[in-house]
Every structure is written in structure tokens, then in C-alpha cells.
Design an enzyme around this catalytic site. Structure first.
Site, short mmCIF file in Angstrom:
data_model
loop_
_atom_site.label_atom_id
_atom_site.label_comp_id
_atom_site.label_asym_id
_atom_site.label_seq_id
_atom_site.Cartn_x
_atom_site.Cartn_y
_atom_site.Cartn_z
N CYS A 2 48.60 -24.52 44.93
CA CYS A 2 47.75 -24.60 43.58
C CYS A 2 48.47 -24.97 42.53
O CYS A 2 49.41 -24.22 42.03
CB CYS A 2 47.11 -23.26 43.52
SG CYS A 2 46.10 -22.91 41.91
N GLU A 113 42.65 -29.89 43.40
CA GLU A 113 43.48 -30.48 44.58
C GLU A 113 43.14 -31.63 44.87
O GLU A 113 42.25 -32.46 44.22
CB GLU A 113 42.97 -29.49 45.94
CG GLU A 113 44.09 -29.53 46.96
CD GLU A 113 45.39 -29.13 46.52
OE1 GLU A 113 46.11 -30.08 45.91
OE2 GLU A 113 45.86 -28.21 46.43
#
Length: 254
Positions: A2, A113
Site C-alpha cells: 500500500c 494500486e
């Protein structure tokens, strides 16, 4: 992994959602961001007893994203500790103690992402760089995405006792293997805690929160977005608008 997220909901709205009793003044002053990057200040929720008190209070405060262990010589090490893998928390000295005693919620509206796509045909000319499609991933329903986090205090040895900045609070986001619905994008994802797990994760009396590392995440939605989010200097709500011409030819099922 992340490495980017967004946090733009008003502080008071977050406080109402999480039943927060105290909000640090600098937290109220933090502007919204649609492109939070490592080492940026982020909003976290903690439960701690005040000095000379046994009463535990839930509060919101700022922390630098990238955990700096208390024994670090300088805070630069934090840039390499933005994430903590759930499978190895107890094996890493930097994370084991915070996992037992200093858990927090890192407040986000969603995260980004990048999905790696197929390389161009072998016979084509030009760059061989693997193309990627950016995705905005966020709760499918209303409310905050509360990432499981750990936090730590680091004392600046060069600062005097009267220096208000002698203590640095830093944090890391716990990650886990991707769920079936998120795996087509990336093999890992942040541990997004459902509302029913918030109290136990924050409770300092809970010394072993290992069972919470396996909880089912709230339902998440995905949206292909443009390349602009890849540059840290870009910010604004336009970053989470749908890419009108995504490179990714395959829909991601949620």
C-alpha cells in the site's frame, strides 16, 4: 503493498464515525489529500491513557507515514517501513512491540494500486516497460476505510527537553494477502478492518490481536483511474475520477 491512498473526509465527520473523544489541534489543520505518499502526515486513531491517569481515551492525532523504531538513529528508516506484513509481525523487532501495545487505525477514504498488464508483442518496437493500470479502491458503501496500523514514538536525541518537536509519532499500514476480488489487481492489500473489529484492535488491554489479522474486509469497489496519481505532486479530486480510456482490457470483478 500500500503505497498511496487518499484521505479527504472532514475531520469532524471521521470523529463522529469513530466516537472519538479528543482531536489534536494539528490534526484539525491537516488539509485533505487525494494523493497521500510515504512520509506524509496522516490521521490515526489511538486509545491511550493520559500521563498520570488510568483512564483510556480514544483520540485522533497526526503521525508520519513510515514507522520509525524507537531505537533508530534517525527517522529516514521510516521510508522503508510504510507497510508491515501481517504474516511476519511477530518476527520483526520494529513491529512486534507495537503490535502488542500500540495499534491504531489509519484513516483513509480508499487507496490506489497498479495492475501490471501484458507486455507489448515481442515483435513490436519501442519501450519494453511493463504497462500498468492504476485503480482507485474504496469501500463499496459509505464510511471510512480504516486500515489496521501500528504506531511508535521516536525521540530526537539532538533536541532539547523544551523542543516541542523532540518526539516523532510515526505509523505503518498492516498488509495482508489480497482477497479473491482484489487479487486480479495485486497480490497484497491493506488490512481494512470492518467496523466490528475497530474496538478490539484499538483496545490496549488486548495484548494479542492475531485473530483480527484474518477478519473479512468490508466490501470494496474498484475504479480504473488515470496516470496522474503516480506523481506525488499531483493532488485533487480529479485523481479518483474514472479513466475514460483505461489500458486494462479486463474488468475486475468485486
Amino acid at each position: 503493498m500500500c503505497g498511496r491512498f487518499a484521505s479527504f473526509t472532514q475531520t469532524q465527520d471521521l470523529a463522529d464515525q469513530l466516537a472519538i473523544a479528543e482531536i489534536a489541534e494539528d490534526t484539525r489543520l491537516l488539509p485533505p489529500s487525494w494523493n497521500v505518499a510515504p512520509t506524509d502526515p496522516v490521521r490515526i486513531v489511538v486509545e491511550r491513557a493520559a500521563r498520570d491517569s488510568t483512564e483510556v481515551t480514544r483520540s485522533m492525532r497526526l503521525a508520519r507515514w513510515g514507522l520509525v523504531p524507537s531505537w533508530a538513529k534517525d527517522p529516514s528508516v521510516g521510508a522503508r517501513m510504510i507497510n508491515a506484513r501481517s504474516e511476519s509481525l511477530l518476527d520483526k523487532p520494529a513491529f512486534a512491540k507495537p503490535f502488542a501495545a500500540r495499534r491504531c487505525l489509519v484513516l483513509a477514504d480508499g487507496y490506489y494500486e497498479w495492475r501490471k498488464l501484458t507486455l507489448p508483442d515481442a515483435g513490436s518496437t519501442g519501450s519494453r516497460k511493463v504497462p500498468k493500470q492504476a485503480y482507485w479502491i474504496h469501500p463499496a458503501g459509505p464510511g471510512v476505510a480504516a486500515f489496521a496500523g501500528l504506531y511508535e514514538f521516536w525521540r530526537n536525541p539532538a533536541a532539547s527537553e523544551t523542543d516541542p518537536d523532540r518526539w516523532l509519532i510515526s505509523t505503518t499500514v498492516v498488509t495482508r494477502p489480497a482477497s479473491d476480488s482484489m487479487a486480479p489487481i495485486h497480490d497484497r492489500m491493506p488490512l481494512v478492518l470492518p467496523r466490528g473489529a475497530w474496538d478490539a484492535w484499538l483496545d490496549p488491554a488486548v495484548r494479542d490481536a492475531s485473530n483480527l489479522l484474518q477478519v473479512d474486509a468490508p466490501r470494496l469497489a474498484t475504479l480504473p483511474v488515470g496516470d496522474a496519481v503516480g506523481a506525488v505532486q499531483n493532488d485533487g479530486p480529479g485523481l479518483i475520477e474514472e479513466d475514460p480510456e483505461p489500458r486494462d482490457p479486463e474488468p475486475v470483478l468485486v
